[in-house]
Design a protein around this motif. Structure first.
Motif, mmCIF file in Angstrom:
data_model
loop_
_atom_site.group_PDB
_atom_site.id
_atom_site.type_symbol
_atom_site.label_atom_id
_atom_site.label_comp_id
_atom_site.label_asym_id
_atom_site.label_seq_id
_atom_site.Cartn_x
_atom_site.Cartn_y
_atom_site.Cartn_z
ATOM 1 N N LEU A 604 36.728 -70.871 61.995
ATOM 2 C CA LEU A 604 36.391 -70.558 60.601
ATOM 3 C C LEU A 604 35.036 -69.875 60.502
ATOM 4 N N GLY A 605 34.128 -70.265 61.388
ATOM 5 C CA GLY A 605 32.825 -69.603 61.403
ATOM 6 C C GLY A 605 32.945 -68.127 61.700
ATOM 7 N N SER A 606 33.860 -67.770 62.604
ATOM 8 C CA SER A 606 34.066 -66.352 62.917
ATOM 9 C C SER A 606 34.620 -65.609 61.713
ATOM 10 N N VAL A 607 35.474 -66.274 60.939
ATOM 11 C CA VAL A 607 36.017 -65.655 59.726
ATOM 12 C C VAL A 607 34.911 -65.443 58.698
ATOM 13 N N LEU A 608 34.130 -66.485 58.472
ATOM 14 C CA LEU A 608 33.075 -66.405 57.462
ATOM 15 C C LEU A 608 31.963 -65.441 57.866
ATOM 16 N N SER A 609 31.843 -65.178 59.164
ATOM 17 C CA SER A 609 30.803 -64.243 59.635
ATOM 18 C C SER A 609 31.233 -62.792 59.515
ATOM 19 N N SER A 610 32.521 -62.562 59.328
ATOM 20 C CA SER A 610 33.023 -61.184 59.265
ATOM 21 C C SER A 610 32.578 -60.497 57.989
ATOM 22 N N LYS A 611 32.250 -59.224 58.096
ATOM 23 C CA LYS A 611 31.875 -58.492 56.885
ATOM 24 C C LYS A 611 33.081 -58.179 56.019
ATOM 25 N N ASP A 612 34.285 -58.414 56.558
ATOM 26 C CA ASP A 612 35.500 -58.292 55.751
ATOM 27 C C ASP A 612 35.708 -59.492 54.835
ATOM 28 N N CYS A 613 34.991 -60.590 55.093
ATOM 29 C CA CYS A 613 35.299 -61.870 54.449
ATOM 30 C C CYS A 613 35.182 -61.790 52.926
ATOM 31 N N HIS A 614 36.269 -62.229 52.243
ATOM 32 C CA HIS A 614 36.283 -62.278 50.787
ATOM 33 C C HIS A 614 36.288 -63.711 50.255
ATOM 34 N N ILE A 615 36.262 -64.692 51.162
ATOM 35 C CA ILE A 615 36.374 -66.095 50.745
ATOM 36 C C ILE A 615 35.163 -66.491 49.903
ATOM 37 N N GLN A 616 35.432 -66.969 48.695
ATOM 38 C CA GLN A 616 34.362 -67.402 47.805
ATOM 39 C C GLN A 616 34.220 -68.922 47.752
ATOM 40 N N LYS A 617 35.341 -69.617 47.928
ATOM 41 C CA LYS A 617 35.316 -71.082 47.895
ATOM 42 C C LYS A 617 36.135 -71.612 49.063
ATOM 43 N N ILE A 618 35.612 -72.626 49.726
ATOM 44 C CA ILE A 618 36.376 -73.244 50.801
ATOM 45 C C ILE A 618 36.133 -74.750 50.780
ATOM 46 N N SER A 619 37.232 -75.496 50.804
ATOM 47 C CA SER A 619 37.149 -76.952 50.833
ATOM 48 C C SER A 619 37.694 -77.450 52.166
ATOM 49 N N LEU A 620 36.853 -78.222 52.882
ATOM 50 C CA LEU A 620 37.220 -78.791 54.181
ATOM 51 C C LEU A 620 37.099 -80.308 54.131
ATOM 52 N N ALA A 632 28.462 -74.667 63.619
ATOM 53 C CA ALA A 632 29.243 -73.417 63.635
ATOM 54 C C ALA A 632 29.336 -72.825 62.233
ATOM 55 N N LEU A 633 29.580 -73.661 61.240
ATOM 56 C CA LEU A 633 29.626 -73.173 59.857
ATOM 57 C C LEU A 633 28.263 -72.663 59.423
ATOM 58 N N ALA A 634 27.220 -73.380 59.843
ATOM 59 C CA ALA A 634 25.859 -72.984 59.447
ATOM 60 C C ALA A 634 25.508 -71.611 59.994
ATOM 61 N N ARG A 635 25.908 -71.340 61.239
ATOM 62 C CA ARG A 635 25.631 -70.012 61.812
ATOM 63 C C ARG A 635 26.294 -68.912 60.988
ATOM 64 N N SER A 636 27.493 -69.184 60.492
ATOM 65 C CA SER A 636 28.191 -68.167 59.692
ATOM 66 C C SER A 636 27.491 -67.949 58.354
ATOM 67 N N LEU A 637 26.880 -69.009 57.803
ATOM 68 C CA LEU A 637 26.194 -68.865 56.519
ATOM 69 C C LEU A 637 24.956 -67.986 56.619
ATOM 70 N N LEU A 638 24.465 -67.794 57.821
ATOM 71 C CA LEU A 638 23.302 -66.921 57.992
ATOM 72 C C LEU A 638 23.634 -65.471 57.667
ATOM 73 N N VAL A 639 24.917 -65.090 57.833
ATOM 74 C CA VAL A 639 25.306 -63.692 57.615
ATOM 75 C C VAL A 639 26.331 -63.522 56.498
ATOM 76 N N ASN A 640 26.983 -64.619 56.115
ATOM 77 C CA ASN A 640 28.039 -64.518 55.095
ATOM 78 C C ASN A 640 27.469 -64.077 53.748
ATOM 79 N N ARG A 641 28.252 -63.232 53.037
ATOM 80 C CA ARG A 641 27.803 -62.731 51.732
ATOM 81 C C ARG A 641 28.825 -62.954 50.632
ATOM 82 N N SER A 642 29.790 -63.813 50.901
ATOM 83 C CA SER A 642 30.834 -64.026 49.887
ATOM 84 C C SER A 642 30.956 -65.478 49.446
ATOM 85 N N LEU A 643 30.698 -66.424 50.344
ATOM 86 C CA LEU A 643 30.980 -67.837 50.058
ATOM 87 C C LEU A 643 29.984 -68.410 49.056
#
Length: 984
Positions: A604-620, A632-643
């Motif tokens: 999921l971190g790889s998905v959230l790190s992608s510049k294609d990512c459109h995910i705005q809300k995610i419940s785990l 792993a999720l935290a690393r993706s939040l460093l670059v994610n721009r949608s969540l």
């Protein structure tokens, strides 16, 4: 350039570009926002690099997650005072979006002096013009394209800012090879045209000249990202622009655009495609014809078009019959049209097919002759429905009005040819192992499409499949389809496509396209079954490989998944991995209770790190995520721009997981809601989060309940609240916080001006802590919602808070449930309510206030004009309290919700309340569950509602009424208050 030369140049440009190119009725009403305000992007996404234009639109649902735009007038200017103007600018957009129109508009505006006045010369070229040359020098390029510029006039290329426009890279006949092209710096040297372009872009030639390239995304990827200084994208129509566009198409038919729009909106696939102007025109033409002629509506024998193949089949039939735009009214009679249409589609379709194979989208007169296309027929009005013609100095160039028209024509040719061909139609020289029968060639097409890069043949295959559907066959029978011949092919084609969804076939863009082909074939059983399971959240245990492929398809196209995709209790590591490319484009994902462990978070971190990512809300929530997964999720939040919303409730991330998330929050500027409820982060983790809140002012909602935060964690959070001006909601329920922690938090509230909701339920706050809270409520002018349920306030603490409420002017909801409150505190709260004008909801459930306390509150209700909800469940209220409450309800005009569950008002109390209900007009919900009303009390309440039609909900359960009595009373209430929900 001399003044006379410049004047001549401006005249030439205005004569060529002064009239807007009509890519589907582009008007001044639709152009400005889309074409004068471009999306500023940071390179191409994987989707743009790998997929067909149609797939890009369908997958992203027509929306690009881009936060920055740039006005057209600033396209070639520095972005800041310290930056320099871009030398290489690239503007991308899918086929038919308006790239050439944008160039036309820009050149026209520049020539009229309306834009980019700092640019001294603009030189617009398109790649169609360059296709006729094999070799060129840089100087001859300019002279041949602009013969009015003299040889000596080329000196302007080194002075002033010059802009060279290269429009339509996707239409260039050869690919650009930046890796193997030899450098050339001599502007007089003749070199292959593709080498010339790469050297210009590299800056070896015309190094002082700015270059603007337009292209479809896949072709734009030929230019190395390191050479591109600025990349922009043209967005598609929004709903308002689609409506405006249709109105311009049918200016004389007032109701027609609305009818067309309704049909488009009813079919999500068509609606998404209509964000592309050229498709919107094609679709509008078809639907306009059908509506005008009473065809394709719900009441006619022909239902509205449901697939893309049906839209294109109608368009081709209308065009060949001369029934499309008004300009075709004088085309040949139908009998002649059938013969001409067959001939035209045979040759034009063959050319279209071989063009697709060669990635060739522009055709010249020599191409027409090679494929036997009837030029005189092409030059008739019939040509205008399929092709655009452009005269170049050496030859006329033709291209299909839209790429998809070329793909449909190619599919129609392949369908017809496959019935009689004995060799593989994909073999250019016509020689291969013998292949006989339509199905053999259909399988060949499926295989070739799966092998093709960039989804090059995906839409071609969808159209080929669509030609086997009953409705398309009935439309085109007699033209280039035999009547009812599809029946013998259809079942076998379905079986073959479904064969690609078996266990040994991983989910891929190819398998998803197979589902799209099945949709065009009107075989939707598999996708329909999975969609129903999605709706009912019953997918658990059903996701075999075939249904996984169907789910991947539905994630892109289903309205069920458009707003929220719920995949609770049905995924594992392998299934999630197979769905990653599709999950990228879901807006809201619920992945609760899937037993996910840390390795899944890496995915999921790889998905959230992608510049294609459109995910705005995610419940785990309710998985098995520990600190490694949180990291792993935290690393993706460093670059994610949608969540914006991340819910990790009921996991086990611990203090170190909280630290990782806190570190990412110091950089992330997108996330606004974070739920870490029940994650064992303890006071150490709370301190890490507090440290992040010192610098993060974007997070507005933070849930830390059930985490053993304690007093030390609360103190750290309090220090953050003194600085933080972004947090709106803080949930600290069940965290072992006592008076010391509360004292720190309340001191922060005296400073903080943004926190609106604070939840301190189920802690250990005593009367002393309540005094601290009261002090804060007197000075704080922001807090609107305070929850102190299940603490240890007692009368003393509640009285202190009541005294503060008397003065407070902003608090709206106050929860004091289960706090050992008795009559004295109830009296104090009653006094406060007589003066307070902000509180709308008061919860005193599970507090033994008794009749005397109820009487005090009732006196307040006679005067209070703000309270709309009062909760008094299990509050030891008897007949006397109910009678006092009844007197108050007869006067009160604002209370809407009253909960008296679990008291003992009896029949007499019910009668008092019933009498009030005959007068009261504000109450909407009343709960009298378990109040010993008996039959008599229930009847009193029921008859009281005769004239009270505003009632919405009443609960009379647990009152010893009996089944028959309950049924009678329920019917009586519904007769008197038909909209009321009755629980008996």
């Amino acid at each position: 350039m001399e003044d006379s030369g410049m004047q001549k140049h401006l005249e030439v440009l205005l004569s060529k570009y002064g009239v807007s190119v009509d890519l589907g009725l582009l008007s001044e009403k639709t152009a400005p926002e889309r074409l004068t305000n471009l999306l500023l992007i940071e390179g191409l996404t994987d989707l743009q690099l790998k997929e067909h234009d149609f797939t890009q639109i369908e997958t992203t649902r027509g929306q690009r997650h881009v936060s920055k735009t740039i006005p057209l007038e600033r396209l070639f200017l520095p972005l800041s005072r310290v930056s320099i103007p871009p030398r290489i600018s690239v503007t991308v957009g899918v086929a038919g979006i308006g790239k050439t129109t944008l160039v036309t508009q820009y050149v026209s505006m520049w020539a009229r002096g309306e834009i980019s006045k700092d640019i001294s010369v603009v030189l617009p070229l398109n790649f169609r013009e360059l296709n006729i040359y094999e070799k060129l020098s840089a100087e001859r390029l300019i002279r041949s394209a602009f013969p009015h510029i003299s040889e000596t006039g080329l000196t302007f290329l080194g002075s002033g800012q010059v802009l060279l426009i290269l429009d339509g890279l996707d239409e260039f006949k050869v690919p650009l090879d930046f890796s193997n092209t030899l450098a050339c710096t001599d502007p007089k040297k003749e070199i292959p045209v593709d080498n010339l372009i790469t050297n210009i872009i590299r800056g070896n030639l015309f190094p002082e000249v700015s270059v603007w390239v337009t292209s479809r995304p896949t072709a734009a990827s030929q230019i190395p990202g390191g050479l591109v200084d600025r990349m922009t994208e043209i967005r598609g129509f929004n709903e308002g622009e689609i409506q405006s566009y249709l109105s311009q198409m049918f200016p004389d038919s007032q109701g027609l655009p609305g009818q067309i729009l309704s049909q488009v909106q009813a079919n999500k696939a068509l609606y998404l495609m209509c964000t592309v102007p050229s498709f919107c025109q094609l679709c509008g033409t078809v639907l306009g014809y059908l509506v005008r002629n009473g065809l394709g509506c719900q009441t006619s024998e022909l239902a509205p078009p449901r697939t893309l193949s049906e839209i294109y089949a109608w368009y081709f039939k209308m065009a060949l019959c001369g029934e499309a735009p008004d300009r075709l009214r004088e085309s040949p009679r139908i009998e002649q049209a059938v013969h001409s249409g067959r001939k035209l589609m045979g040759t034009l379709g063959r050319m279209a097919f071989h063009g697709l194979l060669r990635k060739k989208y522009v055709f010249y007169e020599q191409d027409m002759k090679t494929f036997g296309v009837d030029l005189p027929l092409l030059q008739s009005s019939l040509c205008g429905c399929f092709l655009l013609r452009e005269d170049t100095p050496a030859s006329s160039a033709y291209r299909f009005i839209h790429l998809t028209l070329q793909e449909f024509a190619a599919a129609a040719y392949y369908y017809s040819a496959a019935k009689r061909a004995i060799f593989d139609l994909f073999t250019e020289n016509g020689m291969s192992w013998p292949k006989l029968g339509f199905l053999t060639h259909f399988k060949s097409a499926v295989q070739r499409a799966l092998q093709e890069d960039h989804g090059q043949l995906d839409v071609f295959l969808r159209f080929l499949s669509g030609l086997l559907s009953p409705r398309v066959n009935s439309l085109l029978a007699g033209w280039f389809l035999g009547r009812d011949e599809h029946g013998s092919y259809r079942a076998q084609a379905v079986a073959h496509l479904q064969g690609h969804l078996r266990a040994d076939a991983p989910v891929s863009s190819g398998t998803v396209n197979a589902l799209r082909c099945l949709h065009e074939l009107q075989h939707t059983e598999l996708a329909g079954a999975v969609e129903e399971a999605l709706k009912s959240e019953s997918l658990a245990g059903q996701l075999d490989p075939m249904r996984c492929s169907a789910l991947a398809y539905l994630l892109q196209v289903s309205e069920v998944c458009a707003q929220e995709t719920s995949l609770t209790r049905c995924l594992n590591y392998a299934i999630l991995k197979s769905l990653l490319p599709q999950l990228l484009y879901c807006r809201s994902l619920r992945l609760d209770n899937n037993q996910f462990q840390d390795n899944v978070m890496e995915l999921l971190g790889s998905v959230l790190s992608s510049k294609d990512c459109h995910i705005q809300k995610i419940s785990l929530a309710e998985n098995q995520i520990h600190n490694k997964g949180a990291k792993a999720l935290a690393r993706s939040l460093l670059v994610n721009r949608s969540l914006t919303v991340l819910d990790l409730r009921n996991n086990s991330i611990g203090p170190q997981g909280a630290k990782a998330l806190a570190d990412s929050l110091k950089i992330n500027r997108v996330l606004i809601s974070l739920s870490l409820q029940n994650n064992v982060i303890k006071d150490e983790g709370a301190k890490f989060i507090a440290d992040a809140l010192m610098v993060n002012h974007m997070l507005s909602m933070l849930q830390l309940s059930s985490n053993s935060v304690g007093n030390d964690g609360s103190k750290a959070l309090a220090e953050a609240l003194k600085v933080n001006q972004g947090l709106i909601t803080l949930d600290l329920q069940s965290n072992s916080i006592s008076d010391a922690g509360v004292a720190a938090l309340t001191r922060a509230l005296c400073i903080n001006h943004t926190l609106l909701s604070l939840n301190l339920r189920e802690n250990s706050i005593s009367p002393d802590g309540a005094q601290e809270i009261a002090s804060a409520l007197r000075s704080n002018q922001a807090l609107q919602n305070l929850d102190l349920t299940a603490n240890l306030l007692h009368d003393q603490g509640a009285q202190a808070i009541a005294a503060a409420v008397k003065e407070n002017r902003v608090l709206r909801t106050l929860h004091l449930q289960w706090n050992f409150i008795q009559v004295n505190a109830a009296k104090a709260l009653g006094q406060a309510l007589q003066f307070n004008r902000s509180l709308t909801s008061l919860d005193l459930q599970e507090n033994a206030i008794g009749d005397e306390g109820m009487m005090a509150l009732a006196r307040a209700l006679k005067m209070n004009t703000s309270l709309t909800a009062l909760y008094l469940q299990v509050a030891s209220i008897g007949v006397l309290g109910a009678q006092a409450l009844g007197d108050a309800l007869a006067v009160n005009k604002t209370l809407e919700i009253l909960d008296l569950r679990g008291n003992s008002i009896g029949a007499a109390g019910a009668k008092a309340i019933a009498n009030a209900l005959k007068i009261n007009s504000s109450l909407r919900m009343l709960n009298l569950q378990e109040n010993s009303l008996g039959m008599d009390g229930a009847i009193c309440i029921a008859t009281a509602l005769t004239n009270n039609h505003g009632f919405k909900h009443i609960n009379l359960q647990g009152n010893h009424i009996g089944e028959s009595g309950a049924r009678m009373i329920s019917e009586a209430i519904k007769t008197n208050a038909p909209d009321c929900i009755v629980e008996m």
